[in-house]
Design a protein around this motif. Structure first.
Motif, PDB file in Angstrom:
ATOM      1  N   SER A 168      -3.349  -5.143  11.057  1.00 17.32           N
ATOM      2  CA  SER A 168      -3.201  -3.860  10.666  1.00 17.32           C
ATOM      3  C   SER A 168      -2.689  -3.616   9.414  1.00 17.32           C
ATOM      4  CB  SER A 168      -2.468  -3.081  11.873  1.00 17.32           C
ATOM      5  OG  SER A 168      -1.254  -3.651  11.877  1.00 17.32           O
ATOM      6  N   SER A 169      -1.861  -4.488   8.692  1.00 17.97           N
ATOM      7  CA  SER A 169      -1.363  -4.496   7.478  1.00 17.97           C
ATOM      8  C   SER A 169      -2.123  -4.118   6.377  1.00 17.97           C
ATOM      9  CB  SER A 169      -0.374  -5.661   7.152  1.00 17.97           C
ATOM     10  OG  SER A 169       0.403  -6.194   8.293  1.00 17.97           O
ATOM     11  N   ILE A 170      -1.858  -2.865   5.832  1.00 15.75           N
ATOM     12  CA  ILE A 170      -2.201  -2.471   4.666  1.00 15.75           C
ATOM     13  C   ILE A 170      -1.585  -2.999   3.269  1.00 15.75           C
ATOM     14  CG2 ILE A 170      -3.264  -0.515   3.430  1.00 15.75           C
ATOM     15  CD1 ILE A 170      -4.935  -1.018   6.011  1.00 15.75           C
ATOM     16  N   GLU A 171      -2.194  -3.479   2.360  1.00 14.77           N
ATOM     17  CA  GLU A 171      -1.490  -4.158   1.357  1.00 14.77           C
ATOM     18  C   GLU A 171      -0.700  -2.871   0.519  1.00 14.77           C
ATOM     19  OE1 GLU A 171      -2.266  -6.400  -3.044  1.00 14.77           O
ATOM     20  OE2 GLU A 171      -4.030  -5.790  -1.571  1.00 14.77           O
ATOM     21  N   GLY A 172       0.651  -3.049   0.345  1.00 22.11           N
ATOM     22  CA  GLY A 172       1.552  -2.165  -0.269  1.00 22.11           C
ATOM     23  C   GLY A 172       2.306  -1.462   0.824  1.00 22.11           C
ATOM     24  N   PHE A 173       1.649  -1.458   2.124  1.00 23.11           N
ATOM     25  CA  PHE A 173       2.615  -0.574   3.019  1.00 23.11           C
ATOM     26  C   PHE A 173       2.770  -1.357   4.235  1.00 23.11           C
ATOM     27  CE2 PHE A 173       0.205   2.330   0.360  1.00 23.11           C
ATOM     28  CZ  PHE A 173       1.207   3.334   0.450  1.00 23.11           C
ATOM     29  N   GLU A 174       2.799  -2.745   4.215  1.00 22.00           N
ATOM     30  CA  GLU A 174       3.059  -3.693   5.272  1.00 22.00           C
ATOM     31  C   GLU A 174       4.001  -3.374   6.224  1.00 22.00           C
ATOM     32  OE1 GLU A 174       1.335  -5.797   1.698  1.00 22.00           O
ATOM     33  OE2 GLU A 174       3.040  -4.571   2.280  1.00 22.00           O
TER      34      GLU A 174
ATOM     35  N   SER B   3     -11.852  -2.362   5.403  1.00 18.08           N
ATOM     36  CA  SER B   3     -11.575  -2.797   4.047  1.00 18.08           C
ATOM     37  C   SER B   3     -10.199  -3.112   3.721  1.00 18.08           C
ATOM     38  CB  SER B   3     -12.178  -1.745   2.999  1.00 18.08           C
ATOM     39  OG  SER B   3     -11.191  -0.464   3.056  1.00 18.08           O
ATOM     40  N   THR B   4      -9.870  -3.247   2.606  1.00 16.54           N
ATOM     41  CA  THR B   4      -8.540  -3.669   2.190  1.00 16.54           C
ATOM     42  C   THR B   4      -7.736  -2.496   2.117  1.00 16.54           C
ATOM     43  OG1 THR B   4      -9.046  -3.293  -0.267  1.00 16.54           O
ATOM     44  CG2 THR B   4      -9.032  -5.605   0.763  1.00 16.54           C
ATOM     45  N   LYS B   5      -8.307  -1.241   2.474  1.00 19.35           N
ATOM     46  CA  LYS B   5      -7.795  -0.105   2.458  1.00 19.35           C
ATOM     47  C   LYS B   5      -7.765   0.835   3.655  1.00 19.35           C
ATOM     48  CE  LYS B   5      -8.443   0.969  -2.617  1.00 19.35           C
ATOM     49  NZ  LYS B   5      -8.827   1.956  -3.325  1.00 19.35           N
ATOM     50  N   SER B   6      -8.520   0.200   4.706  1.00 17.59           N
ATOM     51  CA  SER B   6      -8.738   1.112   5.937  1.00 17.59           C
ATOM     52  C   SER B   6      -8.809   0.012   7.170  1.00 17.59           C
ATOM     53  CB  SER B   6     -10.145   1.708   5.987  1.00 17.59           C
ATOM     54  OG  SER B   6     -10.123   2.828   4.878  1.00 17.59           O
ATOM     55  N   TYR B   7      -8.236   0.630   8.343  1.00 16.43           N
ATOM     56  CA  TYR B   7      -8.165  -0.239   9.312  1.00 16.43           C
ATOM     57  C   TYR B   7      -8.515   0.606  10.808  1.00 16.43           C
ATOM     58  CZ  TYR B   7      -5.614  -2.634  13.365  1.00 16.43           C
ATOM     59  OH  TYR B   7      -5.378  -3.030  14.499  1.00 16.43           O
ATOM     60  N   LEU B   8      -8.993   0.014  11.755  1.00 17.20           N
ATOM     61  CA  LEU B   8      -9.340   0.824  13.138  1.00 17.20           C
ATOM     62  C   LEU B   8      -8.755  -0.213  14.163  1.00 17.20           C
ATOM     63  CD1 LEU B   8     -10.580   3.231  14.433  1.00 17.20           C
ATOM     64  CD2 LEU B   8     -12.808   1.769  14.315  1.00 17.20           C
ATOM     65  N   GLN B   9      -8.262   0.341  15.189  1.00 17.31           N
ATOM     66  CA  GLN B   9      -7.907  -0.192  16.417  1.00 17.31           C
ATOM     67  C   GLN B   9      -8.309   0.614  17.593  1.00 17.31           C
ATOM     68  OE1 GLN B   9      -3.983  -1.886  16.876  1.00 17.31           O
ATOM     69  NE2 GLN B   9      -3.913  -1.530  19.011  1.00 17.31           N
ATOM     70  N   THR B  10      -8.872  -0.007  18.639  1.00 15.49           N
ATOM     71  CA  THR B  10      -9.094   0.837  19.844  1.00 15.49           C
ATOM     72  C   THR B  10      -8.593  -0.169  20.933  1.00 15.49           C
ATOM     73  OG1 THR B  10     -10.509   2.321  21.500  1.00 15.49           O
ATOM     74  CG2 THR B  10     -11.500   0.187  20.106  1.00 15.49           C
TER      75      THR B  10
ATOM     76  N   THR C 254      -5.935   4.736   6.617  1.00 20.63           N
ATOM     77  CA  THR C 254      -6.438   4.382   5.355  1.00 20.63           C
ATOM     78  C   THR C 254      -5.637   4.742   4.238  1.00 20.63           C
ATOM     79  OG1 THR C 254      -8.308   5.279   4.355  1.00 20.63           O
ATOM     80  CG2 THR C 254      -7.321   6.975   5.442  1.00 20.63           C
ATOM     81  N   LYS C 255      -5.782   3.941   3.262  1.00 19.27           N
ATOM     82  CA  LYS C 255      -4.778   4.092   2.096  1.00 19.27           C
ATOM     83  C   LYS C 255      -5.756   5.019   0.823  1.00 19.27           C
ATOM     84  CE  LYS C 255      -4.064   0.575  -0.701  1.00 19.27           C
ATOM     85  NZ  LYS C 255      -3.467  -0.746  -1.299  1.00 19.27           N
ATOM     86  N   SER C 256      -5.232   6.079   0.518  1.00 19.32           N
ATOM     87  CA  SER C 256      -6.062   6.964  -0.323  1.00 19.32           C
ATOM     88  C   SER C 256      -5.698   6.654  -1.954  1.00 19.32           C
ATOM     89  CB  SER C 256      -5.748   8.326  -0.189  1.00 19.32           C
ATOM     90  OG  SER C 256      -4.539   8.653  -0.232  1.00 19.32           O
ATOM     91  N   SER C 257      -4.528   6.010  -1.993  1.00 24.93           N
ATOM     92  CA  SER C 257      -4.027   5.637  -3.521  1.00 24.93           C
ATOM     93  C   SER C 257      -3.112   4.579  -3.239  1.00 24.93           C
ATOM     94  CB  SER C 257      -3.490   6.616  -4.100  1.00 24.93           C
ATOM     95  OG  SER C 257      -2.334   7.179  -3.572  1.00 24.93           O
ATOM     96  N   GLU C 258      -2.643   4.031  -4.248  1.00 32.31           N
ATOM     97  CA  GLU C 258      -1.533   2.830  -4.220  1.00 32.31           C
ATOM     98  C   GLU C 258       0.015   3.522  -3.584  1.00 32.31           C
ATOM     99  OE1 GLU C 258      -2.259  -0.330  -4.797  1.00 32.31           O
ATOM    100  OE2 GLU C 258      -4.105   0.247  -4.977  1.00 32.31           O
ATOM    101  N   LYS C 259       0.000   4.807  -3.647  1.00 32.50           N
ATOM    102  CA  LYS C 259       1.205   5.178  -3.093  1.00 32.50           C
ATOM    103  C   LYS C 259       1.112   6.209  -1.849  1.00 32.50           C
ATOM    104  CE  LYS C 259       3.478   5.509  -7.732  1.00 32.50           C
ATOM    105  NZ  LYS C 259       4.164   6.436  -8.774  1.00 32.50           N
ATOM    106  N   LEU C 260      -0.138   6.305  -1.429  1.00 30.58           N
ATOM    107  CA  LEU C 260      -0.211   7.292  -0.184  1.00 30.58           C
ATOM    108  C   LEU C 260      -1.083   6.454   1.129  1.00 30.58           C
ATOM    109  CD1 LEU C 260       0.394  10.021   0.974  1.00 30.58           C
ATOM    110  CD2 LEU C 260      -1.899  10.841  -0.124  1.00 30.58           C
TER     111      LEU C 260
END
Length: 884
Positions: free
Chosen positions: A205-211, A391-398, A445-451
């Motif tokens: 579930s880790s998103i790069e930059g927001f681990e 993707s590297t910016k999005s993750y889904l879990q159910t 979902t990561k909309s930008s490098e900061k959000l």
């Protein structure tokens, strides 16, 4: 022909290069060759010697390349010259030229050491050197963990430096995850190649930059022969007192598919999983998924719907269990993962005990109970998980889940009131049926490098039906009922919906979290009874909560990290036709983490928590709890209930010295809570709810693990101490009660290779209660002191593996007396072949009889109970183990 010529030429050149190997020349400052210098090839990470040679008369050396992997270190030593080291990142066909400086100081002694470290830390990974730490008698993962500094098993949960590990990995992949006992009892030592502790584990579930930092994981590396192949083992044992066990384990740990099927039936009181594993399974349900993992401080979890047999330990007269557990995980690629867990369990239990109940009001009669119970529990747990790193910016879990439980108990109770010697006999039957099902979905979902945006939704449905049938040789006049049979059926249902949205704004060295959570719980409780209308009701309670919070996290310095939070909580409580109330609260929090040095770190935290009532606190009719206890109609309406929570801790870890330790303290002060009020007499105990300044509690936990480097010894120490001051209502009188619980575990163990090893220590458990009523003080206590010694070793070139453990239990009770117990057990395993073993398994062999007894202690808000309980008899079993 041309192709063949090129192939032969290629092979010739390759073999020629291969035969040259890694070569070099050692000379002094005058360019004269240095003969007979020691040349070592070292592994960069562990410092372990890979190969060793000496220079010839021309100062030259050469190593073959079959087993070399780069990067690599070359170390040159000679008694006339200073030591010299170089690192090679890749292979070079050229000769390596090395110059040595003449040693200036006089050399008095030459010591050549080839001792590798027990534990090595690299970045956030701690690697254990199993060759150093294991002594050869380990058979399962739990035995190995017991030898590794910093790791321990407490209540069947694996802990690192005193804190429970979040995940268990197999070859880097999540599998057993939070189900620790399944791993510790079913992974054998012959399967395990390496063990690593990951202090900052990043899951799928880790998103790069927001681990999601702060997760811990224990990675179990398996040997190649146990990967991508179906294997299994079968254990059969039986013997004295008709004690038996049949255990099967079939598994396949592949790179994409992991499979584990366990079937077990026994009457040795051995559960396939622990109660804490059961709690962890339920953490994926309902509101649990809305909670963010605390990066600082300590959070405890409780679960009320746990089958009671899981906590039985040996405090039962007899117990038999049948279990079927399936774990399956599939990872078709690095971005997708499926997991299915299914548990089916049936347990039969018989209990016998004698107890003395003392009511904490200072004037009620003391009651002596003789109790016998026979019961059966059947439950099923099914959990399906799906993860997709879109993707590297999005993750889904159910997650989809279904939990069912069925409990039946038949009770015989002899109730004697000490003051007037009034004796009453009861025959009771209790039946409980429960079901919980639901699903939840998590999306990031990561909309930008900061959000980063996150969203969670869940839907849960839960139902419980409890039927109680009480029969007495006397009329139930205390319930205003002139009959000797009471039948009560209670139905509870709840439908829960919830969502969470979260936005994380990341700055240079800080971050803001904006979070909104909304949940609705619709609870219904109905009760039918053959007594009368006072015991019949149909209630509905709706709780809607909306929480908006802002959290600021700063990491401006390498040493200090702090988190400031402020949450606004809007709670709407509504009980049909009775009241509607809105409660708003501001809930601040602060957490500080400070790294004092590379070895010492600390944390400090404070927060305000809010509690809400349940429908059981607001009943509109009377509700029978047991044959002499009734909950009276509640006249409460919702009020604000807050508590202050403080926690602090200190960690000291010195990897080179194999030293791990921590100290933490937690303080809880409840401003106002719903408390029990009770009125007791010889016929009946009436209970009802009332708001009260509840009290405070302090908990102190300490952990220390040390493996000596120059001595084959290690020591472990852990302690848990709690002191609770609690207000208790008895009618119009408020009493001050003090409860003190302490546990201590200290041991010293040896690490002799291929010799007899020992583990010697002591366990201490104590429970103290003190009731203060004006000038009167009533005290109760139970202290259990258990010194123990364990020996293990091998015989006949490791053909026989044996272990003996002796524990002496000493009881000190304020009322009941019980004989001290010498508990002696052993296991001897004869390895007939690589697949067949014969073993002798014995437990508590000095007490192979039916009337074993032990002291126990129970306490709650209005009474203490000191018990003498019948426990399981000892046994001696002969067993066979077959691997396939």
């Amino acid at each position: 022909m041309y192709f063949s010529y090129r192939l032969v030429l290629f092979l010739f050149v390759s073999l020629s290069c291969f035969s040259q190997g890694l070569k070099g020349k050692v000379a002094d400052e005058t360019k004269q060759p240095v003969a007979h210098a020691n040349v070592q090839l070292l592994d960069i990470e562990t410092g372990k010697t890979i190969d060793f040679t000496k220079t010839d008369n021309n100062g030259k050396f050469i190593f073959k390349l079959e087993d070399l992997s780069f990067p690599i270190k070359i170390k040159i030593t000679h008694f006339l010259y200073e030591n010299h080291e170089i690192q090679l990142q890749s292979y070079s066909s050229n000769e390596i030229n090395i110059l040595l400086k003449t040693r200036i100081t006089e050399l008095k002694e030459v010591i050549i050491e080839n001792k590798t470290a027990d534990v090595v830390e690299k970045n956030d990974t701690i690697k254990y050197n199993l060759k150093n730490l294991l002594v050869g008698t380990e058979t399962k993962l739990k035995d190995i963990i017991g030898k590794l500094p910093g790791l321990s098993i407490d209540k069947n949960k694996i802990k690192f430096n005193g804190t429970v590990i979040d995940n268990i990995l197999i070859d880097g992949d999540e599998f057993f995850k939070e189900n620790h006992q399944l791993a510790t009892e079913n992974l054998t030592s012959e399967m395990i190649e390496k063990i690593e502790m990951l202090k900052n584990y990043q899951d799928l579930s880790s998103i790069e930059g927001f681990e999601n930092s702060g997760q811990t994981a224990l990675n179990i590396g398996l040997k190649k022969s146990f990967r991508d192949i179906f294997k299994g083992n079968l254990e059969l044992e039986g013997g004295i007192k008709e004690r038996y066990k049949i255990h099967n384990n079939l598994f396949n740990y592949g790179s994409k598919n992991k499979f584990n099927l366990i079937s077990d039936t026994n009457n040795l009181n051995e559960n396939v999983f622990s109660p804490f594993d059961y709690i962890e399974l339920k953490k994926v349900t309902g509101k649990n998924l809305l909670k963010d993992k605390q990066t600082l401080g300590i959070e405890t979890a409780t679960e009320n719907e746990i089958p009671p047999f899981i906590f039985a330990q040996d405090n039962v007269n007899s117990i038999s269990t049948k279990n079927l557990t399936l774990n399956f995980a599939r990872k078709p690629n690095k971005n997708k993962r499926f997991e299915f867990i299914s548990i089916l369990n049936q347990t039969n239990i018989a209990e016998n005990n004698r107890s003395l109940q003392t009511f904490l009001d200072g004037n009620s009669s003391t009651i002596l109970d003789q109790y016998h119970s026979a019961g059966k529990s059947i439950f099923s747990t099914n959990l399906l998980k799906f993860e997709n790193k879109i993707s590297t910016k999005s993750y889904l879990q159910t997650n989809v889940y279904l939990f069912t439980n069925l409990d039946n108990q038949n009770q015989d109770l002899n109730n004697l009131i000490i003051d007037n010697q009034d004796n009453t006999l009861f025959k009771n039957t209790l039946n409980l049926k429960s079901l919980k099902t639901g699903f939840n979905i998590l999306y990031k979902t990561k909309s930008s490098e900061k959000l980063l945006f996150e969203g969670v939704i869940y839907n849960d449905y839960k139902t419980n039906k409890t039927t109680k049938n009480f029969n007495s040789n006397k009329e139930f006049t205390g319930f205003d009922f002139n009959e000797n049979q009471i039948i009560q059926t209670t139905n509870f249902e709840t439908l829960s919906l919830g969502l969470k949205t979260k936005a994380t704004l990341k700055l240079d060295k800080s971050a803001f979290d904006f979070k909104f959570i909304s949940t609705i719980d619709n609870e219904t409780l109905s009760n039918e009874n053959n007594i009368g209308q006072l015991y019949e009701f149909n209630d509905t309670f709706t709780l809607t909560t909306n929480n908006l919070s802002l959290i600021y996290t700063s990491d401006n310095t390498k040493k200090l990290k702090y988190t400031l939070g402020l949450e606004f909580s809007n709670n709407n409580h509504s009980q049909k036709n009775i009241f509607t109330n809105t409660i708003n609260s501001w809930l601040p929090s602060i957490n500080l983490s400070y790294k004092i040095s590379n070895k010492v770190s600390s944390f400090l935290g404070y927060s305000i928590k809010q509690n809400n009532p349940s429908i059981y606190n607001l009943i509109s009719g009377n509700l029978i709890e047991n044959q002499r206890t009734v909950w009276k109609v509640s006249d409460l309406v919702s009020e604000q209930m807050l508590s202050d929570n403080f926690n602090a801790g200190l960690f000291y870890i010195d990897i080179p010295k194999n030293l791990f330790s921590n100290f933490n303290i937690t303080y809880l002060d409840s401003r106002k809570q719903i408390s029990n009020n009770f009125i007791n007499n010889n016929l009946i105990t009436q209970q009802f709810y009332q708001y009260l300044k509840f009290g405070n509690s302090i908990n102190v936990n300490t952990f220390l693990s040390k493996k000596f480097k120059n001595l084959p010894l290690g020591l472990n120490f852990s302690s848990s101490n709690s002191l609770t001051n609690r207000k208790v209502l008895s009618g119009d009188t408020t009493n001050d009660n003090e409860f003190n619980q302490n546990s201590l575990d200290f041991s010293v163990k040896s690490y002799f290779k291929n010799k007899i090893n020992f583990d010697i220590g002591i366990q201490y458990l104590s429970n103290f209660s003190k009731l203060k009523i004006q000038s009167d003080i009533s005290k109760n206590q139970l202290i259990t002191t258990s010194p123990f010694v364990s020996l293990d070793g091998t015989l006949f070139n490791k053909k026989i593996n044996w272990k003996i453990k002796s524990t002496y239990h000493i009881f000190n009770s304020s009322f009941n007396t019980s004989n001290n117990i010498m508990d002696l057990g052993f296991k001897a395993n004869y390895i007939a072949s690589s697949k067949l073993s014969l073993y002798l398994n014995a437990n508590n062999i000095f007490n192979i009889r039916e009337n074993n007894t032990k002291n126990n202690f129970f306490q709650n808000e209005f009474m203490t109970k000191e018990m003498i309980i019948n426990t399981l008899s000892g046994f001696i079993n002969l067993g066979i183990s077959l691997s396939f």
